[in-house]
Scaffold this motif. Sequence first.
Motif, PDB file in Angstrom:
ATOM      1  N   ILE B 261       9.156   6.478  -6.566  1.00  0.00           N
ATOM      2  CA  ILE B 261       8.767   5.061  -6.536  1.00  0.00           C
ATOM      3  C   ILE B 261       8.643   4.528  -5.108  1.00  0.00           C
ATOM      4  CG2 ILE B 261       9.586   2.741  -7.158  1.00  0.00           C
ATOM      5  CD1 ILE B 261      10.648   3.972  -9.714  1.00  0.00           C
ATOM      6  N   ASN B 262       7.630   3.692  -4.922  1.00  0.00           N
ATOM      7  CA  ASN B 262       7.433   2.995  -3.643  1.00  0.00           C
ATOM      8  C   ASN B 262       8.609   2.053  -3.398  1.00  0.00           C
ATOM      9  OD1 ASN B 262       6.431   1.637  -1.415  1.00  0.00           O
ATOM     10  ND2 ASN B 262       5.129   0.270  -2.638  1.00  0.00           N
ATOM     11  N   ILE B 263       9.186   2.126  -2.200  1.00  0.00           N
ATOM     12  CA  ILE B 263      10.341   1.260  -1.928  1.00  0.00           C
ATOM     13  C   ILE B 263      10.029   0.162  -0.923  1.00  0.00           C
ATOM     14  CG2 ILE B 263      12.013   3.057  -2.509  1.00  0.00           C
ATOM     15  CD1 ILE B 263      12.430   3.397   0.546  1.00  0.00           C
ATOM     16  N   ILE B 264       8.784   0.068  -0.510  1.00  0.00           N
ATOM     17  CA  ILE B 264       8.414  -1.030   0.397  1.00  0.00           C
ATOM     18  C   ILE B 264       7.498  -1.984  -0.373  1.00  0.00           C
ATOM     19  CG2 ILE B 264       7.275  -1.639   2.560  1.00  0.00           C
ATOM     20  CD1 ILE B 264       8.018   1.080   3.638  1.00  0.00           C
ATOM     21  N   PRO B 265       8.014  -3.128  -0.769  1.00  0.00           N
ATOM     22  CA  PRO B 265       7.237  -4.030  -1.632  1.00  0.00           C
ATOM     23  C   PRO B 265       5.937  -4.503  -0.984  1.00  0.00           C
ATOM     24  CG  PRO B 265       9.541  -4.684  -1.544  1.00  0.00           C
ATOM     25  CD  PRO B 265       9.366  -3.625  -0.520  1.00  0.00           C
ATOM     26  N   GLU B 266       5.904  -4.600   0.355  1.00  0.00           N
ATOM     27  CA  GLU B 266       4.692  -5.078   1.037  1.00  0.00           C
ATOM     28  C   GLU B 266       3.528  -4.096   0.886  1.00  0.00           C
ATOM     29  OE1 GLU B 266       7.608  -4.749   2.499  1.00  0.00           O
ATOM     30  OE2 GLU B 266       8.285  -6.808   2.786  1.00  0.00           O
ATOM     31  N   SER B 267       3.861  -2.863   0.565  1.00  0.00           N
ATOM     32  CA  SER B 267       2.822  -1.854   0.458  1.00  0.00           C
ATOM     33  C   SER B 267       2.276  -1.807  -0.965  1.00  0.00           C
ATOM     34  CB  SER B 267       3.402  -0.485   0.831  1.00  0.00           C
ATOM     35  OG  SER B 267       2.485   0.513   0.513  1.00  0.00           O
ATOM     36  N   SER B 268       1.001  -2.044  -1.104  1.00  0.00           N
ATOM     37  CA  SER B 268       0.427  -2.107  -2.443  1.00  0.00           C
ATOM     38  C   SER B 268      -0.437  -0.891  -2.759  1.00  0.00           C
ATOM     39  CB  SER B 268      -0.413  -3.378  -2.575  1.00  0.00           C
ATOM     40  OG  SER B 268      -1.425  -3.360  -1.608  1.00  0.00           O
ATOM     41  N   ASN B 269      -0.180   0.182  -2.044  1.00  0.00           N
ATOM     42  CA  ASN B 269      -1.004   1.367  -2.249  1.00  0.00           C
ATOM     43  C   ASN B 269      -0.288   2.419  -3.080  1.00  0.00           C
ATOM     44  OD1 ASN B 269      -3.255   0.745  -0.251  1.00  0.00           O
ATOM     45  ND2 ASN B 269      -1.434   0.541   1.013  1.00  0.00           N
ATOM     46  N   ASP B 270      -1.082   3.142  -3.865  1.00  0.00           N
ATOM     47  CA  ASP B 270      -0.569   4.374  -4.445  1.00  0.00           C
ATOM     48  C   ASP B 270      -0.476   5.367  -3.281  1.00  0.00           C
ATOM     49  OD1 ASP B 270       0.349   6.162  -6.248  1.00  0.00           O
ATOM     50  OD2 ASP B 270      -1.422   6.162  -7.535  1.00  0.00           O
ATOM     51  N   PHE B 271       0.201   6.486  -3.509  1.00  0.00           N
ATOM     52  CA  PHE B 271       0.451   7.398  -2.394  1.00  0.00           C
ATOM     53  C   PHE B 271      -0.754   8.315  -2.154  1.00  0.00           C
ATOM     54  CE2 PHE B 271       2.695  10.724  -0.002  1.00  0.00           C
ATOM     55  CZ  PHE B 271       3.471   9.964   0.849  1.00  0.00           C
ATOM     56  N   PHE B 272      -1.910   7.704  -1.951  1.00  0.00           N
ATOM     57  CA  PHE B 272      -3.101   8.512  -1.695  1.00  0.00           C
ATOM     58  C   PHE B 272      -3.019   9.169  -0.330  1.00  0.00           C
ATOM     59  CE2 PHE B 272      -5.076   5.760  -4.962  1.00  0.00           C
ATOM     60  CZ  PHE B 272      -5.476   6.771  -5.814  1.00  0.00           C
ATOM     61  N   LEU B 273      -3.436  10.415  -0.294  1.00  0.00           N
ATOM     62  CA  LEU B 273      -3.417  11.148   0.961  1.00  0.00           C
ATOM     63  C   LEU B 273      -4.752  10.962   1.663  1.00  0.00           C
ATOM     64  CD1 LEU B 273      -1.941  14.477  -0.465  1.00  0.00           C
ATOM     65  CD2 LEU B 273      -0.686  12.616   0.640  1.00  0.00           C
ATOM     66  N   SER B 274      -4.690  10.927   2.969  1.00  0.00           N
ATOM     67  CA  SER B 274      -5.927  10.842   3.732  1.00  0.00           C
ATOM     68  C   SER B 274      -6.766  12.091   3.428  1.00  0.00           C
ATOM     69  CB  SER B 274      -5.611  10.779   5.222  1.00  0.00           C
ATOM     70  OG  SER B 274      -6.772  11.030   5.953  1.00  0.00           O
ATOM     71  N   THR B 275      -8.044  11.899   3.200  1.00  0.00           N
ATOM     72  CA  THR B 275      -8.883  13.033   2.786  1.00  0.00           C
ATOM     73  C   THR B 275      -9.402  13.858   3.958  1.00  0.00           C
ATOM     74  OG1 THR B 275     -10.721  11.494   2.714  1.00  0.00           O
ATOM     75  CG2 THR B 275      -9.662  12.038   0.621  1.00  0.00           C
ATOM     76  N   LEU B 276      -9.135  13.429   5.174  1.00  0.00           N
ATOM     77  CA  LEU B 276      -9.609  14.193   6.326  1.00  0.00           C
ATOM     78  C   LEU B 276      -8.479  14.711   7.195  1.00  0.00           C
ATOM     79  CD1 LEU B 276     -12.667  12.116   7.580  1.00  0.00           C
ATOM     80  CD2 LEU B 276     -12.700  14.354   6.510  1.00  0.00           C
ATOM     81  N   HIS B 277      -7.630  13.796   7.615  1.00  0.00           N
ATOM     82  CA  HIS B 277      -6.597  14.149   8.584  1.00  0.00           C
ATOM     83  C   HIS B 277      -5.376  13.282   8.309  1.00  0.00           C
ATOM     84  CE1 HIS B 277      -5.241  14.103  13.095  1.00  0.00           C
ATOM     85  NE2 HIS B 277      -4.492  14.914  12.358  1.00  0.00           N
ATOM     86  N   GLY B 278      -4.248  13.900   8.129  1.00  0.00           N
ATOM     87  CA  GLY B 278      -3.032  13.134   7.880  1.00  0.00           C
ATOM     88  C   GLY B 278      -1.820  14.035   7.940  1.00  0.00           C
ATOM     89  N   GLY B 279      -0.715  13.482   7.531  1.00  0.00           N
ATOM     90  CA  GLY B 279       0.509  14.269   7.565  1.00  0.00           C
ATOM     91  C   GLY B 279       1.491  13.763   6.534  1.00  0.00           C
ATOM     92  N   LEU B 280       2.399  14.635   6.145  1.00  0.00           N
ATOM     93  CA  LEU B 280       3.405  14.300   5.138  1.00  0.00           C
ATOM     94  C   LEU B 280       4.777  14.598   5.704  1.00  0.00           C
ATOM     95  CD1 LEU B 280       2.168  15.811   1.798  1.00  0.00           C
ATOM     96  CD2 LEU B 280       2.738  13.434   2.228  1.00  0.00           C
ATOM     97  N   ILE B 281       5.684  13.702   5.446  1.00  0.00           N
ATOM     98  CA  ILE B 281       7.048  13.921   5.909  1.00  0.00           C
ATOM     99  C   ILE B 281       7.958  13.847   4.684  1.00  0.00           C
ATOM    100  CG2 ILE B 281       8.876  13.093   7.455  1.00  0.00           C
ATOM    101  CD1 ILE B 281       6.439  11.465   8.814  1.00  0.00           C
ATOM    102  N   LEU B 282       8.750  14.883   4.502  1.00  0.00           N
ATOM    103  CA  LEU B 282       9.759  14.888   3.440  1.00  0.00           C
ATOM    104  C   LEU B 282      11.114  14.703   4.113  1.00  0.00           C
ATOM    105  CD1 LEU B 282      10.565  15.433   0.430  1.00  0.00           C
ATOM    106  CD2 LEU B 282      10.745  17.844   1.053  1.00  0.00           C
ATOM    107  N   THR B 283      11.826  13.632   3.731  1.00  0.00           N
ATOM    108  CA  THR B 283      13.103  13.356   4.386  1.00  0.00           C
ATOM    109  C   THR B 283      14.211  13.421   3.342  1.00  0.00           C
ATOM    110  OG1 THR B 283      13.432  10.982   4.047  1.00  0.00           O
ATOM    111  CG2 THR B 283      11.779  11.626   5.649  1.00  0.00           C
ATOM    112  N   ASP B 284      15.435  13.523   3.844  1.00  0.00           N
ATOM    113  CA  ASP B 284      16.550  13.555   2.886  1.00  0.00           C
ATOM    114  C   ASP B 284      16.868  12.157   2.340  1.00  0.00           C
ATOM    115  OD1 ASP B 284      18.006  12.254   4.870  1.00  0.00           O
ATOM    116  OD2 ASP B 284      19.125  14.037   5.470  1.00  0.00           O
ATOM    117  N   GLY B 285      16.208  11.141   2.882  1.00  0.00           N
ATOM    118  CA  GLY B 285      16.331   9.797   2.336  1.00  0.00           C
ATOM    119  C   GLY B 285      17.560   9.044   2.802  1.00  0.00           C
TER     120      GLY B 285
END
Lengths: 486, 372
Positions: B261-285
């Motif tokens: 679940i999204n935990i930042i209420p200001e963000s209204s986006n689904d977790f779409f990935l950039s289709t060209l260039h981007g990055g993903l970070i997995l954290t222990d939270g």
Amino acid sequence: MKRLKFLVYFILYVSIALPLGASDKRLKAVGDMSLAVPDRDSRINLYQWAGNVAWLKQNDSLNWMRYAARSDNEWGALHRHWDAKQRSRDDLLFSGQKHLDGQQTFYGSLMYTADFRLGLNRAIERQPYGLDPFVLADSTQGDMTFLGPKVNVAYNYWLSPKWYLGASLTYAINRGLKQQFTRPEIINRVVRAGLHAVYRINGNLSLGLSYGPYHIQDITKEVKQPDGKSPITYRYRGEYKFRLKVGTYERTATYEGFNLRPQIAWTSDRLNGVIMTNYYYQWHELFDGTITRYYDGYFQAEQYAMTTAWRYFAGMRKNTAISFAYHYRFTDGWAREPQAGLLFHRKRITRHHITIGASHKLYKPALMLAGEVQYDVRNPDEDDYLAHQYRKGTIANWQAHAGLEYALTPSWHLRTGLIYQEYDEADVWNYFGDYRGLRGTVGFGYRHVNWELDGVVQYGRKVNINDAGNDQRGVLNAALQFRQYF
Amino acid sequence: MLAALVACRKPMPISVDGSMQYTVFIQDDSGLSDASNFTEVNLIEKVRVTLTSNTYYSRDATPDQYTVYTDQDGKAVFDRLSLSSYNVLAEREVKISDAADGVQNTVFLRAVKLVNLNRQTHHVDTLKIGMTGSRGLMINEIYFCGPVNDANYVHDQFIELYNASGRQVHLDGMMFCKTAIDSFIGMDSVDYVKGIWLYQFPGQPLTGLSYPLNPGEFAVIAIDAYDHTQFIASSIDLRKADWEFFNPYQGDYDSPAPNIINIIPESSNDFFLSTLHGGLILTDGSEWQYGDYNERRRVQYVHIPINTVIDAVEYSSSRKSAKLLTYRVDAGLAGFGATRYSGKSTERRLPGFDSNNSTLDFETINHPTPGY
């Protein structure tokens, strides 16, 4: 009235759809002769055989305007890897020559070309088989169209009884578009200049010199695709290895260089001849980007050439012409990669081309017969250091031409001819393979007091010797030309 | 006159491309290979060494590749190479017998390296091979470019996790964050990575034990966990995804799969990935904080302490993209050639294969492989 309508539609159709270009329609119709037939457009002098504009006035003393249309078409599986399956090149040409006064002559031409390449295999540049090893390609087969005008002007000034000067300028711009992925746009611009001089030693012997710098630029724009995809292009270095480029960009390929051509011409009552040497130098650079330019390669080539052409008129009425031409050329080119300046490609080509022809004019019946044999042999020697390919092998091409012209009336001339060709290519090249070709030509000419009309159609076929069933290429060319004298 | 005209002509280079030599000695770092073949520095034979060019391709659009096995001195020699950057992959299969029960197991010794051959003719290198796949939980596949389609459809994006460790890990409270879309000066010297959007697994970070992932298991996290082939034939069916990104602050469709679940209420986006260039970070939270606000892009950045990062992968369809992630969490770029709407995906060469350089660890595949 119906006939008139048909004629109007026919002329409109021919002028729009069936175009032309050069001025040698009579020679094209008589078996596509290059040398055997003496003609206004096939004189052996410094202008026509050496391209020396300083001899423009001496070449042709008339004032005229010419309107021409030409369409050259070929189709079939017999082609090289990067060639189109089908090609149609249509030209519309307007040209004219005017002697401004006793000392000055001006020539100008405007040509508009539509070059349709259907089923073009991957290559997205105008001349993938040029001297340089850099080829831009993508992964699709598609249709590409180049459209654009070409303007050519030449000026000749007779400075003194012995000195003639000339200058010429050519400007052409073409825009090419491919209809399929990666949908590139190619802007091709050509600027060629020429400075020419002739010194007439005596009535028979003249010396000439031409210097011609040029600048050619191809800008290829790879943009985001309509469906949002990014373009993926292959940048070949040689014919085997390429680097992959993903994303939009603008690529600029610049060709610069010059040629220097000293010439000697002999003119007499029965014998005309020209000897020309040519030094040609070209460098070619590639850049990416518009504001910040990233260097992507360098190519350099030098050519040393010698051409000689002679025609002798025999017989009491000089109605027999025997002609001979020989051309020798040695090309040495190399390319280096941009990172460390290492040599990755080298090509040396030796070429010999011999033409022997003869024509004879009968007066009763009013018939002109001509025959010509051309033999062309190239010995390319190519090192592709990236692909570890060393290729050396002969490519020989000989053609036999036969043709005739019959004067139906003093005004009407009917022409026809045949061309037989044998092309023999060493297996290492893997371009066309060995093939034979047969073409036929028919044409007509109508001469009025101050204008003339010429038309020609050429049809033929090339057939691969080893795979005649599948590997063929058809040729259909048509041209119509109207010239008016003032 | 001719001399003056050709004064600008350049001399032909003497050194030719395609003549470099690369010699690599393979050293066993694990002690598992046959001891009888050991030299003083544990150089081992019969290691398959593969060089894959990052620069040149052949006409069939495959990268230039050369394979040589090491000789008895542990040496592999590659001749006639081009000036290029190469991925070096060394691998050898080793049979190990358990003295207690006599069962024979097969393990792979591997090593990977990126080498740039310059104009020097001879290059000599040493590579240590050893056991791989012991780093724990990692991002195994990222499908970001969308299926082959003309309708800008990217809803079938997914991320796949893999437990490469020998023990059960728990996903409780872990977070996914997208990298910031701009690189920033000093990103290699600060103790955080900058990102946007935060989506969190349910459960308590670090201590939760509710959502386990067993050793050798995959977990597929879909952007939208439904059957995408009903819309785009060339797409994939994600109804069996293990998790789904869900944003309760927008009208996101909630599929039956459990939610991240999204935990930042200001963000209204689904977790779409950039289709060209981007990055993903997995954290222990366990930790994050708000960072700066980008006025121009209207983006609120978050800062993730590097010591909480479990894995991070940067990807781009173009190899020349500027880095968005510091080399301390990922030194390379995955996904080269997976252009927008090409239907391609990028996954680790082998599950668990991790050298902290995605250029080396990942390869681009022609079709996504969720869950396998």
